[in-house]
Design a protein around this motif. Sequence first.
Motif, short mmCIF file in Angstrom:
data_model
loop_
_atom_site.label_atom_id
_atom_site.label_comp_id
_atom_site.label_asym_id
_atom_site.label_seq_id
_atom_site.Cartn_x
_atom_site.Cartn_y
_atom_site.Cartn_z
N TYR A 184 0.68 -0.88 0.42
CA TYR A 184 0.15 -0.22 0.06
C TYR A 184 0.57 1.25 0.01
CZ TYR A 184 -3.08 -3.66 1.22
OH TYR A 184 -4.29 -4.81 1.69
N ALA A 220 -8.49 -3.98 0.12
CA ALA A 220 -7.36 -3.33 0.56
C ALA A 220 -8.03 -2.86 1.41
CB ALA A 220 -7.06 -3.51 -0.68
N ARG A 258 -5.55 -12.09 3.74
CA ARG A 258 -5.49 -11.11 3.93
C ARG A 258 -3.97 -10.90 2.69
NH1 ARG A 258 -4.55 -7.71 8.68
NH2 ARG A 258 -4.30 -9.69 10.04
N ARG A 262 -3.18 -8.44 -0.59
CA ARG A 262 -2.02 -7.32 -0.75
C ARG A 262 -1.05 -8.07 -1.75
NH1 ARG A 262 -0.76 -8.48 6.04
NH2 ARG A 262 -2.15 -7.67 6.45
N TYR A 265 -2.92 -6.61 -5.13
CA TYR A 265 -3.41 -5.05 -5.18
C TYR A 265 -1.82 -4.23 -5.73
CZ TYR A 265 -4.25 -0.54 -3.52
OH TYR A 265 -4.38 1.23 -3.48
#
Length: 279
Positions: A184, A220, A258, A262, A265
């Motif tokens: 991110y 996300a 998750r 990640r 994304y």
Amino acid sequence: MQQRGELVGVGSILGLVAAVVLAESGTVGGGAAFLVMAAIVAVAAFAAPHAYWLRADEGGLTLVRLLVPRHYAWADLRGLAMELGRDEENDGHHLTLRLRLAEPPGRFWGPRLGRIDVTDEGTPEGVPPRALAELFAVFVEHRLPVDLPEFANEVLRVRGLPQLPPLPLWAPPAGGVPAPEQAYADAPDIEDERRDLVALGKAVERRVRLSREYRLRRAALADRMFLRDGDGLALAIALREAERLVEHDRMRVEGDQRRYVRQQYLSRRTLSPERDRRP
């Protein structure tokens, strides 16, 4: 696979209209008109389980309803939508099946194929129809997903047909799953992303191809909000959204899902860094 009662109402109306027209025109007497009406209702009731034909070939599926054929290429099919429902009148349960298309015209993304009765637990009731097993077998042959694989596999097992293939197992990249800071790093501000997702969610209703992007960005965002806030509710939401993305992608992910969010994304933003904009 449709319930017979679904076309009885339509048949009754057609039969009544035909009887009135015949009687008023003097073509037949009252007794004969009544017999005509009864015959139309009976045909509608007993033809309902065979109210359509579905034929599979190398090019795709051809659905014939009311003698009108409609062809769906394999490239345009995304699977079989299956929704469990409850009948309020008789307190029974049923399963509705529809084709899932790449370009959906509505909620279930394609034409309805039928509706069958199921148990209160959502399992097959009695011996499932052979036509239902053959329908699932078509999706097995072409490796297309169905919404309720356990239900489909039970029907296939009873009828002695091959089971659905297992979902592919996601393999993390050779370099390892990116840490949240890496995944991110250049993501939009959380509040900006939240507002953009509201607009994107509305656009998804019109352009289904945005559906996957919406799910990924939503998962996300939920993950980022947990990393920022760190409370239990935020974690539950992040895990739920990650699970929804994994289910949408028809994958199996071992451990914390998750990680998949990640990695996906980061890959998306690496390939298309300018895509996060309002629709």
